[in-house]
Design a protein around this motif. Sequence first.
Motif, PDB file in Angstrom:
ATOM      1  N   ASP A  80       0.843  -1.202   0.000  1.00 20.60           N
ATOM      2  CA  ASP A  80       0.000   0.000   0.000  1.00 20.60           C
ATOM      3  C   ASP A  80       0.880   1.255   0.000  1.00 20.60           C
ATOM      4  O   ASP A  80       2.103   1.172   0.156  1.00 20.60           O
ATOM      5  N   PRO A  81       0.276   2.439  -0.204  1.00 16.28           N
ATOM      6  CA  PRO A  81       1.074   3.675  -0.317  1.00 16.28           C
ATOM      7  C   PRO A  81       1.957   3.971   0.886  1.00 16.28           C
ATOM      8  O   PRO A  81       2.953   4.691   0.765  1.00 16.28           O
ATOM      9  N   TYR A 133      -7.772   5.945  -6.631  1.00 19.58           N
ATOM     10  CA  TYR A 133      -7.370   4.674  -6.039  1.00 19.58           C
ATOM     11  C   TYR A 133      -6.149   4.008  -6.675  1.00 19.58           C
ATOM     12  O   TYR A 133      -5.516   3.154  -6.041  1.00 19.58           O
ATOM     13  N   SER A 134      -5.835   4.336  -7.912  1.00 18.03           N
ATOM     14  CA  SER A 134      -4.728   3.618  -8.564  1.00 18.03           C
ATOM     15  C   SER A 134      -3.409   3.897  -7.878  1.00 18.03           C
ATOM     16  O   SER A 134      -3.122   5.034  -7.466  1.00 18.03           O
ATOM     17  N   GLU A 135      -2.580   2.864  -7.750  1.00 21.46           N
ATOM     18  CA  GLU A 135      -1.267   2.979  -7.125  1.00 21.46           C
ATOM     19  C   GLU A 135      -0.139   2.883  -8.146  1.00 21.46           C
ATOM     20  O   GLU A 135       0.990   2.530  -7.811  1.00 21.46           O
ATOM     21  N   LYS A 188      -1.769   7.266 -12.910  1.00 17.55           N
ATOM     22  CA  LYS A 188      -2.950   7.649 -12.131  1.00 17.55           C
ATOM     23  C   LYS A 188      -3.378   9.096 -12.370  1.00 17.55           C
ATOM     24  O   LYS A 188      -4.582   9.395 -12.416  1.00 17.55           O
TER      25      LYS A 188
END
Length: 363
Positions: free
Chosen positions: A178-179, A213-215, A220
């Motif tokens: 995750d980020p 939402y895109s990582e 994005k």
Amino acid sequence: MFQSKRRSWQTLLIALVAVLAFSIMAGCGKKDVVATYEGGEITAKEFDLDQRILLALSPNAAQLLQVDEFREYLLKQEVAYKYLAAKADDKTAEAGKKKAEQQLEMMKASYGADTFKKMLDAQKVTEAEVKDYFNRLYITTENEENKLTEDDVKKEFEATKENFTTASVRHILIGFTDPSGKQRSEDETLKLAKDIKARLDKGEDFATLAKKYSEDPGSKDDGGLYENANVSGWVEEFKQAALTQPINKIGDPVKTTYGYHIIRVESRNEKKYEDLTQDEKDQLKLSVATRKVDEFIAGDLEKKIIKKINLPKVETPKDNGAGTGTGTNAGTDGSGNAGSTGNSGGAANNSGTSGTGSGNAGK
């Protein structure tokens, strides 16, 4: 246009790995000969220079230098390029040198002149020495290309035509990290991807959800869009989705090494031979020419031309259990992202080397 030419010199960089990866000749005298062939020889000093050229342009290739069988094959390739370049006529030699100069200038422009000089200085290599190597390589491939017919190039295109397909693809990546840097389980990652796909199926805007939402940092901000991109630059799973998904239909989440992608292919252009640019035809010619050199190595070079190989084995340091090794596991999936982690008891050095795009879509 720039990306096409950049792929061209990156193809040459792959050739550098396949020609220059020789062992560190520790303790060898300047006149030691590691290969003798019809009309010439290769000395330890030449190997040392070739190795430094390789490490200047592709430092992560160092791990290849530790494989004896690989090194011997690469030595034969070096013999082939010297032998064949020496037999080219004047016109071919001049054309090859011109291409070598063009590729060197494009490489410098891609890295930036200052960065490129620092790369060479770090290995005590001069630009003239790199150019001399490029000359041998391009004279050899130019000679082989001159022998090709239009039918040869068409056959190569038919065998590799999907590599020339372009597509506009919009995607949302949910990563396995995750980020904040926290690892996600595969089940958790897939569930998040399916939740977003369900929202898209209900009619929510793809670009809006991608921005939120895109990582994938490479797309994005553009609403998840990679526009008119060559599919050959993507990792295999992403590439296959781009090649096979129905246009404008959102497919099930696709797993890659980066996570799960929700993908919508917005357009796809499958080229015919007559649609190819001259640059693309040149890429095909280079591919065929390189294969012809490989066939020469496996045939006449090994059976008739090489007289003797005297390549010392790599000396592997003994493992004292202190954990001082260095893992080097280079990622080569075209992403420009790190590959899997080396594990040799010390630090891992992971480098993606062949990608032209950014972010985690496998470009």
